[in-house]
Write an enzyme that holds these catalytic residues in place. Structure first.
Site, PDB file in Angstrom:
ATOM      1  N   THR A  39       0.822  -1.217   0.000  1.00  0.00           N
ATOM      2  CA  THR A  39       0.000   0.000   0.000  1.00  0.00           C
ATOM      3  C   THR A  39       0.848   1.255   0.000  1.00  0.00           C
ATOM      4  O   THR A  39       0.451   2.289  -0.514  1.00  0.00           O
ATOM      5  CB  THR A  39      -0.922  -0.021   1.238  1.00  0.00           C
ATOM      6  OG1 THR A  39      -1.808  -1.118   1.094  1.00  0.00           O
ATOM      7  CG2 THR A  39      -1.735   1.252   1.349  1.00  0.00           C
ATOM      8  N   TYR A  53      -8.225   0.432  -3.332  1.00  0.00           N
ATOM      9  CA  TYR A  53      -7.185   1.006  -4.186  1.00  0.00           C
ATOM     10  C   TYR A  53      -6.366  -0.166  -4.694  1.00  0.00           C
ATOM     11  O   TYR A  53      -6.605  -1.314  -4.320  1.00  0.00           O
ATOM     12  CB  TYR A  53      -6.287   1.965  -3.370  1.00  0.00           C
ATOM     13  CG  TYR A  53      -5.745   1.300  -2.130  1.00  0.00           C
ATOM     14  CD1 TYR A  53      -6.427   1.371  -0.924  1.00  0.00           C
ATOM     15  CD2 TYR A  53      -4.582   0.536  -2.178  1.00  0.00           C
ATOM     16  CE1 TYR A  53      -5.964   0.711   0.206  1.00  0.00           C
ATOM     17  CE2 TYR A  53      -4.112  -0.130  -1.057  1.00  0.00           C
ATOM     18  CZ  TYR A  53      -4.803  -0.039   0.129  1.00  0.00           C
ATOM     19  OH  TYR A  53      -4.356  -0.704   1.235  1.00  0.00           O
ATOM     20  N   SER A  86       2.054  -7.891  -0.581  1.00  0.00           N
ATOM     21  CA  SER A  86       2.933  -8.778   0.186  1.00  0.00           C
ATOM     22  C   SER A  86       2.317 -10.134   0.467  1.00  0.00           C
ATOM     23  O   SER A  86       3.020 -11.086   0.827  1.00  0.00           O
ATOM     24  CB  SER A  86       3.358  -8.105   1.487  1.00  0.00           C
ATOM     25  OG  SER A  86       2.258  -7.936   2.346  1.00  0.00           O
ATOM     26  N   THR A 119       1.609  -4.337   4.162  1.00  0.00           N
ATOM     27  CA  THR A 119       1.436  -4.599   5.595  1.00  0.00           C
ATOM     28  C   THR A 119       1.051  -6.053   5.892  1.00  0.00           C
ATOM     29  O   THR A 119       1.243  -6.517   7.014  1.00  0.00           O
ATOM     30  CB  THR A 119       0.353  -3.688   6.197  1.00  0.00           C
ATOM     31  OG1 THR A 119      -0.864  -3.883   5.478  1.00  0.00           O
ATOM     32  CG2 THR A 119       0.768  -2.234   6.175  1.00  0.00           C
ATOM     33  N   ASP A 120       0.499  -6.756   4.892  1.00  0.00           N
ATOM     34  CA  ASP A 120      -0.041  -8.091   5.183  1.00  0.00           C
ATOM     35  C   ASP A 120       1.006  -9.064   5.734  1.00  0.00           C
ATOM     36  O   ASP A 120       0.701  -9.860   6.628  1.00  0.00           O
ATOM     37  CB  ASP A 120      -0.692  -8.694   3.923  1.00  0.00           C
ATOM     38  CG  ASP A 120      -2.023  -8.027   3.601  1.00  0.00           C
ATOM     39  OD1 ASP A 120      -2.443  -7.144   4.370  1.00  0.00           O
ATOM     40  OD2 ASP A 120      -2.636  -8.386   2.583  1.00  0.00           O
ATOM     41  N   LYS A 192       0.481  -7.441  12.697  1.00  0.00           N
ATOM     42  CA  LYS A 192      -0.649  -6.631  12.229  1.00  0.00           C
ATOM     43  C   LYS A 192      -1.885  -7.059  13.010  1.00  0.00           C
ATOM     44  O   LYS A 192      -2.263  -8.231  12.987  1.00  0.00           O
ATOM     45  CB  LYS A 192      -0.839  -6.857  10.725  1.00  0.00           C
ATOM     46  CG  LYS A 192      -1.879  -5.946  10.084  1.00  0.00           C
ATOM     47  CD  LYS A 192      -1.949  -6.204   8.576  1.00  0.00           C
ATOM     48  CE  LYS A 192      -2.906  -5.264   7.884  1.00  0.00           C
ATOM     49  NZ  LYS A 192      -2.974  -5.505   6.435  1.00  0.00           N
ATOM     50  N   GLU A 313      -0.651 -27.934  27.774  1.00  0.00           N
ATOM     51  CA  GLU A 313      -1.929 -28.477  27.311  1.00  0.00           C
ATOM     52  C   GLU A 313      -1.786 -29.911  26.796  1.00  0.00           C
ATOM     53  O   GLU A 313      -2.742 -30.672  26.774  1.00  0.00           O
ATOM     54  CB  GLU A 313      -2.460 -27.561  26.210  1.00  0.00           C
ATOM     55  CG  GLU A 313      -3.789 -27.903  25.627  1.00  0.00           C
ATOM     56  CD  GLU A 313      -4.959 -27.550  26.522  1.00  0.00           C
ATOM     57  OE1 GLU A 313      -6.016 -28.175  26.361  1.00  0.00           O
ATOM     58  OE2 GLU A 313      -4.813 -26.648  27.376  1.00  0.00           O
TER      59      GLU A 313
HETATM   60  N1  GLU Z   1      -2.423  -6.624   0.586  1.00  0.00           N
HETATM   61  C1  GLU Z   1      -1.466  -5.625   0.245  1.00  0.00           C
HETATM   62  C2  GLU Z   1      -0.075  -5.941   0.790  1.00  0.00           C
HETATM   63  O1  GLU Z   1       0.106  -6.482   1.847  1.00  0.00           O
HETATM   64  C3  GLU Z   1      -1.857  -4.259   0.655  1.00  0.00           C
HETATM   65  C4  GLU Z   1      -1.998  -4.112   2.154  1.00  0.00           C
HETATM   66  C5  GLU Z   1      -1.089  -3.099   2.726  1.00  0.00           C
HETATM   67  O2  GLU Z   1       0.054  -2.909   2.302  1.00  0.00           O
HETATM   68  O3  GLU Z   1      -1.536  -2.444   3.668  1.00  0.00           O
HETATM   69  O4  GLU Z   1       0.851  -5.586   0.124  1.00  0.00           O
END
Ligand code: GLU
Length: 356
Positions: A39, A53, A86, A119-120, A192, A313
């Site tokens: 992103t 987006y 990602s 971010t993924d 995350k 466990e």
């Molecule tokens: N799904 C995409 C990725 O991880 C966009 C999510 C993001 O970067 O926040 O690259």
């Protein structure tokens, strides 16, 4: 006349130096941005598109040109390593990225590395690099929750902060970082926590510090082994084994576990509830797969951070299983993948899970 002209020249040169980033340009750190997509390189159709987006659209040179403030704090250059979301990154990509970083940090003219990332899977890449790169130089993974085209885009400040952290001497020797939302997290701990909001990332044991207006404020250190103190070295790793994650809630079946075994997985991360609990019907299946040589690693999918206790466990000693301790399933997959390049001994693997 002569005096007037030379004053004019001095003024012109001084303002050119200021514009290009300051009088002490030669004293600025050299930071390389390795761009992978996400992103932070995303673009939407409208300024109101904060959540819908396309990620991985803007090339790294455009990101750098779009943020002239970077040149004031560092000599920055970029390399486009990948341009993907990602979620599509694979083990081969981790190897490519890690080997490129390893080569760069050996150069005297490189002081720090920034990786722009989606971010993924930021938490996975950052942990992988924390385990395998032999350097004290700061390695910072940076991402954003909103594309640069959106109102209140968080990418530019996150990138600026990442560059300042990567260029700072006080960030050396602390392992890899994830920088977002003014926070400096350890690549080992961070995860995350939500897929909207700019404050999407958190570490179960707290951030390492804050970065505010380009200055770092540190609060704690990572006690686990990392980078220069790690027994793993990207320069000696050429392939990564298959490790799969099987998610277990209620009504769990053995289908995924058996399919992963048939596909050649060397280890299965059991992403169980609570203390990495295993359903009674699954216990004999996991025992059987362990008997066939697969490593069984119990982790927890508890949201705020699991804490799986050995023999808690389940009788792990008796079954020869491993616990992921505080690592979430996706981080456990990364550590198992790296550790299996060095050993297939379950006791050694358990030691590694406690030390890293
Ligand atoms: N799904 C995409 C990725 O991880 C966009 C999510 C993001 O970067 O926040 O690259």
């Amino acid at each position: 006349m002569f005096k007037k002209t030379s004053t004019k020249w001095i003024l012109a040169i001084a303002s050119a130096m200021l514009l290009s980033g300051g009088v002490f340009a030669q004293n600025k750190p050299n930071v390389v941005i390795l761009a992978t997509g996400g992103t932070i390189a995303g673009a939407g159709a409208d300024v109101t598109n904060s959540a819908s987006y396309q990620s991985a659209k803007v090339p790294v040179d455009k990101l750098i040109i779009g943020l002239p403030e970077l040149a004031k704090v560092a000599n920055v250059r970029g390399e486009q390593v990948f341009q993907v979301g990602s979620e599509s990154l694979r083990n081969d990509n981790l190897l490519t990225l890690g080997k490129r970083i390893s080569a760069l940090v050996k150069q005297d003219d490189v002081d720090g590395i920034v990786i722009t990332h989606g971010t993924d899977t930021t938490e996975e890449t950052a942990y992988f690099l924390n385990l395998v790169i032999k350097t004290e130089k700061p390695i910072v993974v940076v991402a954003s929750m909103r594309p640069g085209t959106a109102m209140s885009a968080d990418g530019p400040l996150n990138l600026y902060s990442a560059i300042t952290v990567a260029g700072s001497k006080d960030a050396r020797g602390k392992g890899t970082f994830v920088v977002l939302n003014d926070e400096i997290h350890s690549g080992r701990d961070v995860s995350k926590m939500i897929n909207v909001r700019p404050n999407a990332f958190a570490s179960p044991w707290g951030a390492l510090g804050m970065v505010v207006e380009g200055k770092n404020y540190w609060f704690r250190k990572l006690d686990k082994r990392h980078t220069t103190n790690s027994e793993f070295d990207i320069d000696k790793i050429d392939t990564l084994p298959l490790v799969e994650i099987a998610y277990a809630g209620g009504n769990v079946n053995d289908t995924a576990y058996r399919a992963f075994a048939n596909a050649g997985a060397k280890a299965i991360i059991h992403a169980g509830p609570g203390n990495g609990s295993v359903a009674a019907t699954l216990v004999p299946v996991l025992q059987e797969l362990r008997g066939k040589g697969l490593q069984i690693i119990r982790s927890s999918h508890v949201n705020a951070g699991g804490f799986v206790l050995r023999n808690g466990e389940q009788p792990d000693d008796k079954y020869d299983w491993i616990v992921a301790h505080d690592l979430n399933p996706q981080k456990a997959r990364i550590l198992a993948t790296v550790a299996l390049t060095a050993t297939n001994d379950s006791k050694e693997l358990q030691r590694i899970f406690m030390e890293y």
